[in-house]
Design an enzyme around this catalytic site. Structure first.
Site, mmCIF file in Angstrom:
data_model
loop_
_atom_site.group_PDB
_atom_site.id
_atom_site.type_symbol
_atom_site.label_atom_id
_atom_site.label_comp_id
_atom_site.label_asym_id
_atom_site.label_seq_id
_atom_site.Cartn_x
_atom_site.Cartn_y
_atom_site.Cartn_z
ATOM 1 N N ARG A 110 0.805 -1.216 0.000
ATOM 2 C CA ARG A 110 0.000 0.000 0.000
ATOM 3 C C ARG A 110 0.839 1.267 0.000
ATOM 4 N NH1 ARG A 110 -4.419 -1.441 -1.970
ATOM 5 N NH2 ARG A 110 -5.505 -3.023 -0.775
ATOM 6 N N LEU A 141 0.082 -4.589 -10.648
ATOM 7 C CA LEU A 141 0.405 -3.437 -11.479
ATOM 8 C C LEU A 141 0.745 -2.201 -10.666
ATOM 9 C CD1 LEU A 141 -2.205 -3.730 -14.310
ATOM 10 C CD2 LEU A 141 0.262 -3.925 -14.500
ATOM 11 N N ARG A 142 0.531 -2.293 -9.353
ATOM 12 C CA ARG A 142 0.677 -1.098 -8.552
ATOM 13 C C ARG A 142 2.092 -0.537 -8.627
ATOM 14 N NH1 ARG A 142 -1.902 -2.473 -3.600
ATOM 15 N NH2 ARG A 142 -3.920 -1.823 -4.352
ATOM 16 N N GLY A 143 3.045 -1.447 -8.703
ATOM 17 C CA GLY A 143 4.438 -1.024 -8.759
ATOM 18 C C GLY A 143 4.715 -0.184 -9.990
#
Lengths: 542, 337
Positions: free
Chosen positions: B194, B274-276
């Site tokens: 997060r 995909l957050r990275g």
């Protein structure tokens, strides 16, 4: 003149800058002297103090009485004298963190944490980090001085750059990773100069500050300064106030280092060695992690009920339940003043105890075990560690070899540290099995007392050959080991014996029976089976 | 409350300071995690940021809603035809370790209930931190149930309270900033993910840096007002830079080949989800904006790779290789030396 007495005077002189002390040993003399010198009030804070009392909340008694909410600012905001934390080793990490946060925000109080712990128990590191002094006050002799003059002098005390640099170099040489002690050493040096009636910090002040503040935090033993060709020492009488007269930083640092070395208490080297074996850890880093996850019943809401049989009344929630009815009740009973609380409003607290499992690995690192299958044992532990990581369990590591057993890693949740201790595990020597079992029992007992569930996993071939008293006598050693195993069984801990020997009928099997352990011979177990059985044991224990 | 140590006067922690500034440029980067030794200035930096942040326009409700975005407003503001506007500084709220759920989420307003017999909502820390920062020191020691709650709010940008007969929802777009010492316990992977950026804070090893830090700190403690005044000009400069970067953020171009590069890097490192990649792109864009560049370049991407990705690598808990090393290696492989 004892160091503690000097520290006491310095603290009384500059409580804002030095922030406080952690004291060990009977502290009455120290506290009396501190109060006398500083003329400040002391507020006692026991470890079981309510969180709301620290941070402030609604003052329930006053609220009930007046009928309007009365807020209480909380001790951290109110107090401006000394905050005496009694039995500081019992202070829970969250309360310690609150106090630390208040200190960071420029609180008016000065912390005196009285550490009454024995053995591994220590005052929270987060506080130790923020106060100047870590003192042993058991042989305290008060100084008979007057600090009024020094106090007037203090704001004018100057410090030469060379001295600052010397103190920083010393801090680095001692392996300190935090900068706070260096800043506080500067303050202490200033206070020391003022105490002596000077407005210029000299080398002696710096030496005192270094040995009082930096030395107790040493992580590495200062390396001896490189052999220098005899340099004439022109700073025999450094003229304060004159830049030219101030000593060259490097030399000063060397001399400070010597002073620090001289003030390192005996036995510190041994402690340092221990620190070194846990790379990256600062003195006593285990203390906080030991208590970090400790949740002896976190509040799990409240329910209606009466505060009987030890149930605690949740006052706020009771008031909250009564609040909406106030207009109605006032109408029906206008004479009664204040908030009208009825029995039906009573709410009591519920706690949910989330007990953590701590897996204590007792590893036989003796020659015989190492010969057999140390590598496999390490592999098995690594697998288990990965499991513990997933389950958020804590782990501890005990190794026994040579003549004794030692705790390489106190219960921690940090996988990194467990891994490092395991990698550095030395091998060879005799098998002091009895000592190993006893040590595991101690750690297991600590875990249980702090509300966790211990699970002891032995990895050994059971071939004890060092008796409890350290002599090499196989027969006595076996007898001692069996006695220890029985004691372990009586204590009622869950245990698992992983046999590293080749036979299923060896001494390890017998020991397992004596301690009532689940028995698992390694030859027939692959690493994943071991981890499965430990998991099963943990579940059964939880 | 005493004066805060000026942000610009913090020495020797460049990566941390830069990461903090970037979260101010683009809050959508999604927070920051600073892990490292004690006494290295983590909390000082975060708290110093508060004084540095520019002012924003807000409605006068308890959640200081954004007057320009109806979607991010509380119910009352959305219904209101006109808003009473005010200027506030971007909030930086401390979440103390021992905070109760009530304190974080908000609860029944006891005062109103007692005096008027009315059910009304007393906003908590999440409401205070809306559109700003929520700072958790020692985040790895935070109670699990509070962590769960933060995760939920950070993901949805909204705080939903259903308790004590209250039913309230209000916007809570927060930038979560956490700091801690990894030796005292690790963070759950869900929470790790997060955080947009992560920084490893280390103790400086040079005497010169130490001397500088110690001297400044000492000067500050002895004379907070004088010291702060000394740094005011630099603080102003940085503040103006943030404001400018915020304005230009949307004009910074992200060329397609840069997106491709970022994707290649993430695939190469096998980061989860995909957050990275999204964070990497945003962080690089914020960096470009902060430095006044018109479009994102390889260089921006390279510099933001470690802070955006190092905490997202799928970790073999027993692998010794540090995440930073792995990223540096991957960057060299993807971008060429």
């Amino acid at each position: 003149m004892s160091e503690a007495a000097l520290a006491c005077a310095l603290l009384a002189l500059d409580p804002e800058g030095l922030k406080g002390a952690i004291v060990k040993g009977p502290a009455d003399g120290f506290l009396a002297s501190l109060r006398h010198l500083s003329q400040r009030k002391t507020h006692r804070i026991p470890p079981h103090i309510g969180m709301d009392r620290l941070t402030g909340s609604i003052d329930v008694a006053a609220t009930l009485k007046s009928g309007a909410p009365v807020h209480d600012r909380g001790l951290l905001a109110e107090s401006d004298g000394f905050l005496l934390l009694t039995s500081a080793e019992r202070l829970s990490p969250d309360k310690a963190a609150l106090i630390a946060a208040a200190m960071d925000h420029g609180a008016a109080f000065t912390v005196i944490a009285h550490d009454e712990g024995i053995d591994d128990e220590r005052a929270p590191l987060i506080l130790a980090e923020r106060v100047a002094f870590l003192l042993d006050v058991s042989r305290f002799e008060p100084l008979d001085i007057d600090i009024a003059a020094a106090r007037a002098l203090l704001p004018r005390v100057e410090i030469a750059d060379a001295i600052t640099e010397g103190l920083c170099q010393t801090a680095l040489a001692l392996g300190l990773s935090s900068i706070r002690p260096a800043v506080m050493a500067l303050r202490a040096a200033r206070a020391a100069a003022a105490l002596d009636g000077r407005v210029q910090v000299d080398e002696d002040d710096a030496r005192l500050a270094a040995s009082l503040i930096l030395a107790p935090r040493a992580v590495t033993y200062p390396a001896p300064p490189e052999e220098e060709p005899d340099q004439p020492a022109p700073q025999d009488a450094p003229d304060p106030g004159e830049e030219d007269g101030s000593p060259i930083p490097q030399e000063l640092a060397d001399r400070l280092r010597e002073a620090v070395k001289a003030s390192l208490p005996p036995g510190l080297l041994a402690a340092l060695e221990k620190n070194l074996r846990q790379p990256g850890s600062k003195a006593g880093a285990g203390a906080v992690s030991q208590k970090a996850g400790l949740r002896r019943g976190r509040p799990a809401g409240t329910r209606q009920g009466e505060p009987k049989n030890g149930a605690r009344l949740a006052l706020i929630d009771t008031l909250r339940a009564a609040a909406p009815w106030q207009p109605l009740r006032r109408r029906s009973n206008p004479i009664r003043k204040g908030v009208q609380v009825e029995k039906a409003d009573f709410r009591i607290r519920r706690f949910k105890e989330k007990r953590e499992t701590t897996a204590i690995f007792a590893v036989d690192a003796s020659g015989s075990a190492a010969l057999h299958r140390m590598a496999e044992a390490k592999g098995a532990i690594e697998l288990l560690l990965a499991d513990c990581y997933v389950r958020r369990d804590r782990t501890a590591l005990i190794a026994f070899r040579g003549k004794q057993a030692e705790v390489l890693l106190p219960p921690t949740r940090s996988l990194q540290r467990a891994k490092k201790s395991l990698a550095d595990l030395p091998g060879g020597g005799g098998t002091p099995l009895a000592a190993g079992i006893e040590q595991s029992m101690l750690v297991a007992d600590q875990v249980r007392r702090s509300g966790g569930i211990p699970l002891v996993v032995f990895l050994t071939d059971g071939k004890a050959n060092i008796a409890r008293d350290g002599t090499a006598d196989r027969a006595v050693a076996l007898r001692d080991a069996e006695a220890a195993a029985k004691a372990l069984r009586l204590a009622g801990f869950r245990t698992l014996m992983i046999d590293l020997s080749d036979t299923r009928t060896g001494p390890a099997a017998k020991l397992a029976e004596a301690m009532g352990a689940d028995y698992l011979p390694l030859p027939h177990a692959d690493a994943s089976r071991i981890s499965a059985s430990v998991n099963a044991a943990m579940k059964a224990g939880a | 409350m005493s004066l805060r140590y000026p942000f610009s006067a913090i020495a020797g922690q460049d990566e941390l300071l830069q990461a903090l500034l970037l979260t101010a440029v683009d809050p959508l980067i999604g927070g920051l995690l600073a892990f490292g030794d004690r006494g290295t200035g983590k909390s000082t930096a975060v708290r110093a940021l508060a004084a540095l942040l520019p002012e924003i326009r807000a409605t006068s409700c308890a959640y200081h809603c954004d007057p320009d975005s109806t979607s991010a407003q509380c119910d009352a503001c959305r219904k209101a035809a006109t808003h009473k506007l005010r200027k506030i500084s971007i909030p930086v709220v401390d979440l103390p370790l021992g905070a109760t759920e009530d304190r974080v989420l908000g609860s029944l307003n006891l005062e109103r209930a007692l005096s008027h017999g009315e059910k009304s909502f007393e906003p908590g820390l999440l409401a205070q931190a809306n559109r700003g920062y929520l700072y958790v020191d020692e985040v790895n020691l935070l109670e699990d149930h509070i962590v769960d709650l933060l995760l939920d709010v950070a993901a949805s940008g909204e705080n939903v309270v259903e308790r004590e007969g209250l039913s309230v929802r209000h916007p809570a777009r927060i930038v979560l900033v956490g700091s801690g010492n990894p030796e005292e316990g690790e963070l759950r992977p869900q929470l790790l993910d997060r955080f947009g950026l992560s920084v490893e804070v280390r103790t400086p090893t040079e005497v010169k840096t130490w001397v500088e830090i110690v001297k400044r700190r000492d000067a500050f403690e002895r004379d907070p007002e004088g010291f702060t005044a000394l740094w005011e000009k630099q603080e102003d400069q940085t503040r103006r830079r943030i404001v400018k970067a915020r304005k230009h953020l949307n004009e910074v171009e992200v060329p397609d080949f840069i997106l491709e590069r970022a994707a290649t890097l993430c695939i190469h490192l096998k980061t989860d989800g995909l957050r990275g990649q999204l964070t990497l792109m945003r962080a690089a864009r914020a960096l470009a904006a902060f430095e006044g560049a018109k479009h994102v370049t390889d260089d921006h991407l390279k510099r933001m790779a470690a802070p955006s990705l190092r905490h997202r690598l799928r970790r073999n808990p027993l692998d010794e290789t540090g995440s930073t090393t792995r990223i540096t290696r991957a960057v060299t492989e993807v971008f060429g030396a």
